[in-house]
Design an enzyme around this catalytic site. Structure first.
Site, PDB file in Angstrom:
ATOM      1  N   PHE A   1      19.579  -3.876  -8.216  1.00  0.00           N
ATOM      2  CA  PHE A   1      20.540  -4.044  -7.115  1.00  0.00           C
ATOM      3  C   PHE A   1      21.877  -3.344  -7.360  1.00  0.00           C
ATOM      4  CE2 PHE A   1      18.193  -8.191  -7.711  1.00  0.00           C
ATOM      5  CZ  PHE A   1      17.121  -7.784  -6.943  1.00  0.00           C
ATOM      6  N   CYS A   2      21.848  -2.199  -8.023  1.00  0.00           N
ATOM      7  CA  CYS A   2      23.095  -1.446  -8.290  1.00  0.00           C
ATOM      8  C   CYS A   2      24.150  -2.328  -8.958  1.00  0.00           C
ATOM      9  CB  CYS A   2      23.654  -0.830  -7.015  1.00  0.00           C
ATOM     10  SG  CYS A   2      22.599   0.429  -6.352  1.00  0.00           S
ATOM     11  N   ALA A   3      23.689  -3.246  -9.788  1.00  0.00           N
ATOM     12  CA  ALA A   3      24.611  -4.100 -10.549  1.00  0.00           C
ATOM     13  C   ALA A   3      23.953  -4.314 -11.903  1.00  0.00           C
ATOM     14  CB  ALA A   3      24.856  -5.411  -9.819  1.00  0.00           C
TER      15      ALA A   3
ATOM     16  N   CYS B   1      19.057   2.853  -8.430  1.00  0.00           N
ATOM     17  CA  CYS B   1      18.716   1.510  -7.967  1.00  0.00           C
ATOM     18  C   CYS B   1      17.227   1.261  -8.135  1.00  0.00           C
ATOM     19  CB  CYS B   1      19.073   1.343  -6.492  1.00  0.00           C
ATOM     20  SG  CYS B   1      20.821   1.453  -6.178  1.00  0.00           S
TER      21      CYS B   1
END
Ligand SMILES: Cc1ncc(COP(=O)(O)O)c(C=O)c1O
Length: 455
Positions: free
Chosen positions: A375-377, A395
């Site tokens: 989730f791009c985290a 991602c």
């Protein structure tokens, strides 16, 4: 309060009409079902109202700002009115600027490019990459993941108090996590930032679609969000807040629209006077339809009333949590604890399952669209999973071998347009998959798990 009590509660409104609610998709097991879009945190479907507003305006579309024609003037008015609507939606202060950008990522990169010299930036490692990465050319301090909202404030206070140089400083913080959905103590973080002479920007990409956001109430200096997560998928985002820093900065893009006056110098060079309004950072022909769509969404959400929207969303959150409470194989990811207030964004892992496999089965066998991955985290998901997930692409999902233990997570997210049936279908599909396994075979293709249709 139980789900059944809430269902009978008049405060739980009907979903707002969105596009795509009747779209059917094929199932690998045969037949078709209506698509259950449960990936709102990535991009939400357009509100019907937004679509209708855009369609009604489209024939009148014209060039903005310098056009002399009737439609140019109409479009210019509409564009500038959109700015005012967004300012109202965000509870901006007099004198605040609303800059139309492409997205939250674009907005935060714009602010990063406008930082004054020597600015120190403080950001939690738990942020989405859009909030984590734009500051790498500044002097940036990455703060460790807190385990409670209170610890977040204490961590920030400690970091700010430990500053040796008392020049400009910026804190960047998310309003609601795109991984856990948890709400961050924005008002308290803003107070801490200001007490130490720092400014603060709120990443409201996940907050604005779900909660009222008031720049004044929260006392943040800037706020950024994306139209496509706010039911207005027409390529427009927003950076709103103080003119300070933005007015002094070099334009984000150099070009027409940002410049008030351009002259040749005697030495053959060119002198430019830049605008000091929002136009300074909006060079080039603006995305009028995108801005109009964002304004239309702001109006639609305000008219629907956040009280009822929040009540409905919390009812759906509880449906998921209560519905899966007796499935011990499902572990929800959380920084602040299971009962922490959150928006309609929940990530989880399923014991014994690779998340990509699970998400692929939800799609192929039940017509449910969720998201799997990091989730791009990446730092946050790594912390939450307590492991070092393999990454593939920005991602992307790790290589998915069906049946392996999860290396990444699954995210289900919903909002104002989600009918009960989508969430109910999701809950029973998760239970069925955990109990009975997938009915189809899956294989890895280009790093993703897909149904094997070769047989
Ligand atoms: C919390 C958060 N911030 C920023 C972004 C970036 O938004 P965009 O891709 O629209 O620039 C996202 C997107 O998922 C997000 O969830």
């Amino acid at each position: 309060m139980s789900v059944s009590t809430l269902a009978a509660d008049q405060s739980v409104c009907a979903p707002l009409p969105v596009l795509g609610r009747d779209v059917t998709v094929p199932l690998v097991t045969g037949g078709e079902v209506t698509y259950a879009a449960l990936d709102y945190a990535a991009s939400a479907p357009a509100l019907q109202r937004v679509w209708d507003d855009v369609a009604a305006y489209a024939p009148y579309y014209g060039s903005v700002h310098r056009g002399a024609g009737y439609l140019s003037q109409l479009s210019t008015d509409l564009f500038e009115n959109a700015r005012r609507t967004v300012a109202e939606f965000l509870g901006c202060r007099d004198g605040d600027q609303v800059v139309f950008t492409r997205s939250t990522t674009d907005s935060l990169n714009l602010l990063a490019a406008a930082l004054p010299a020597g600015c120190q930036v403080f950001v939690f490692e738990t942020e989405h990459h859009a909030s984590l990465l734009p500051w790498r050319n500044a002097q940036v301090t990455y703060l460790d993941a807190p385990s409670s909202p209170r610890q977040a404030v204490e961590t920030l206070e400690r970091a700010l108090a430990g500053r040796h140089v008392h020049g400009p400083a910026l804190v960047c913080v998310t309003g609601a996590s795109n991984v856990t959905g948890e709400l961050w103590p924005v008002r308290e973080l803003a107070a801490a930032a200001h007490a130490h002479g720092a400014r603060i920007v709120l990443d409201a990409a996940q907050l604005a679609p779900h909660h009222p956001v008031s720049v004044q109430d929260l006392d943040v200096d800037w706020v950024a969000f994306s139209g496509h997560k706010l039911y207005a998928p027409f390529g427009c985002g927003v950076l709103a807040g103080r003119g300070a820093w933005l007015r002094q900065a070099e334009p984000y893009l150099a070009g027409g629209g940002a410049s008030r006056k351009v002259t040749r110098r005697a030495d053959g060079g060119v002198d430019v006077e830049w605008h000091d309004s929002a136009a300074r950072h909006e060079a080039g022909s603006p995305n009028v339809i995108g801005a109009y769509a964002v304004a239309s969404a702001c109006k639609a959400l305000t008219e629907a009333g956040f009280d009822t929207l929040v009540a409905r969303e919390q009812y759906l959150v509880r449906k998921v949590r209560d519905g899966l409470a007796d499935v011990p194989q499902v572990r929800f990811l959380s920084l602040f604890g299971d009962d922490a207030p959150r928006v309609g964004v929940l990530s989880f892992v399923v014991e014994g399952w690779n998340s990509s496999h699970f998400a692929a089965a939800l799609s192929a066998e039940y017509g449910i669209g969720v998201r799997d991955g990091l989730f791009c985290a990446h730092p946050l998901v790594r912390t939450l999973l307590g492991s070092d997930p393999q990454t593939q692409g920005e991602c992307g999902a790790p290589e998915a071998a069906p049946g392996e233990t999860s290396l990444n997570a699954i995210r289900v997210s919903f909002g104002a347009g989600t009918p009960d049936e989508h969430v109910d279908r999701f809950v029973s599909a998760v239970k069925e998959l955990v109990r009975d396994g997938a009915r189809w075979n899956y294989r890895t293709q280009d790093g993703r798990c897909v149904p094997d249709t070769s047989a």
